[in-house]
Design an enzyme around this catalytic site. Structure first.
Site, PDB file in Angstrom:
ATOM      1  N   HIS A 123     -25.349  20.448  24.318  1.00 23.46           N
ATOM      2  CA  HIS A 123     -24.137  20.642  25.135  1.00 23.46           C
ATOM      3  C   HIS A 123     -23.077  20.216  24.004  1.00 23.46           C
ATOM      4  O   HIS A 123     -23.242  19.385  23.162  1.00 23.46           O
ATOM      5  CB  HIS A 123     -23.928  19.626  26.380  1.00 23.46           C
ATOM      6  CG  HIS A 123     -24.452  18.361  26.076  1.00 23.46           C
ATOM      7  ND1 HIS A 123     -23.256  17.430  25.569  1.00 23.46           N
ATOM      8  CD2 HIS A 123     -25.210  17.523  26.135  1.00 23.46           C
ATOM      9  CE1 HIS A 123     -23.669  16.222  25.597  1.00 23.46           C
ATOM     10  NE2 HIS A 123     -25.053  16.403  25.836  1.00 23.46           N
ATOM     11  N   ASP A 124     -22.172  21.095  24.136  1.00 23.28           N
ATOM     12  CA  ASP A 124     -20.758  20.901  23.484  1.00 23.28           C
ATOM     13  C   ASP A 124     -20.826  21.159  21.898  1.00 23.28           C
ATOM     14  O   ASP A 124     -20.249  20.703  21.296  1.00 23.28           O
ATOM     15  CB  ASP A 124     -20.431  19.398  23.775  1.00 23.28           C
ATOM     16  CG  ASP A 124     -19.838  19.280  25.176  1.00 23.28           C
ATOM     17  OD1 ASP A 124     -18.706  19.848  25.577  1.00 23.28           O
ATOM     18  OD2 ASP A 124     -20.786  18.613  25.940  1.00 23.28           O
ATOM     19  N   GLY A 141     -26.133  16.859  21.289  1.00 25.44           N
ATOM     20  CA  GLY A 141     -24.759  17.074  21.451  1.00 25.44           C
ATOM     21  C   GLY A 141     -23.715  16.835  20.787  1.00 25.44           C
ATOM     22  O   GLY A 141     -23.762  15.960  19.699  1.00 25.44           O
TER      23      GLY A 141
END
Length: 263
Positions: A123-124, A141
């Site tokens: 994520h991200d 992440g």
């Protein structure tokens, strides 16, 4: 050629499919997915969540894009998104997760990326163009990866790390510090082993450009005095050399973040 959807595939109402898209057996495309022109999903590929896939991208069997972040207690939300660029390839069992809204909510993969078997984009992350991740590479992440970065198989990168463009990460490397543009790192924990000269030559950097990068590298990492003193001096000495300053400015922009250095 018109879009083709295998009878066993499940494409939810609301999914947006471009022209010349092929959806193979047992694939799943969710209601909020956007699949660009010319994309191909091989059997059992999944595009879920609020995910867009750029044109001419290919998902091999069991590749999965757009699932929610691997964060305990996280609940799926429309503000959690994944964007994949054009001409990307995700090989078997490769995964890329959506972002977390508290950090902007977006995971982004650039154009012409090649993500091999079992590799993971968490994520991200913000991944540049022409990035290659070999088998089972794992990115935690909030990682930033520049253009033309290559990862050897089984490499792993700690969250919030930055990797400059044209860097090379050796197979099995465990990266816990930022990697300069043009750098090459190996080992656990990863250390700078020099510059990615092979990759730079393949991408057309000429002798004068290579000399500029090499000179800045030597000045920053092997000159006299403390590291911060060498960095400041190099910033003054190479102020009119853009490639040298790219390396220097990358380190300066990281503030107090640790940077991979030679062993």
């Amino acid at each position: 050629m018109p879009t083709q959807i295998h009878p066993t595939a499940f494409v939810e109402d609301g999914a947006q499919l471009g022209t010349d898209v092929t959806i193979g057996p047992f694939c799943h495309v969710s209601a909020n997915a956007v699949i660009g022109d010319g994309c191909s999903l091989h059997s059992h590929a999944v595009v879920t969540g609020h995910t867009s896939v750029g044109r001419n991208s290919v998902l091999f069997p069991h590749a999965t894009l757009g699932c929610s972040p691997q964060v305990i207690g996280f609940e799926s939300t429309p503000d959690s998104r994944l964007e994949v660029g054009e001409n990307c390839t995700f090989r078997e069992y490769a995964t890329a997760h959506a972002g977390m809204p508290k950090f902007g909510g977006l995971t982004k993969v650039g154009d012409h990326c090649y993500i091999m078997i079992g590799a993971h984009i968490a994520h991200d992350n913000v991944i540049g163009n022409h990035v290659v991740m070999a088998n089972n590479v794992s990115l935690a992440g909030h990682i930033e990866v520049g253009d033309h970065v290559w990862f050897g198989g089984l490499a792993a990168v700690h969250q919030f790390s930055r990797i400059g463009r044209n860097a090379f990460v050796g197979g099995g490397a465990i990266v816990v510090e930022d990697i300069i543009p043009f750098g090459s790192v190996v080992g656990n924990h990863a250390k700078l082993s020099g510059l990615n000269m092979v990759g730079l030559k393949r991408r057309g950097f000429d002798k004068s450009q290579l000399m500029q990068i090499r000179s800045a590298y030597k000045a920053v990492f092997f000159g006299d005095g403390l590291f911060k003193e060498r960095l400041a001096k190099a910033a003054a000495d190479f102020a009119d050399q853009p490639l040298a300053m790219e390396l220097i400015s990358f380190i300066q922009a990281g503030g107090d973040r640790p940077i991979c250095k030679p062993a």
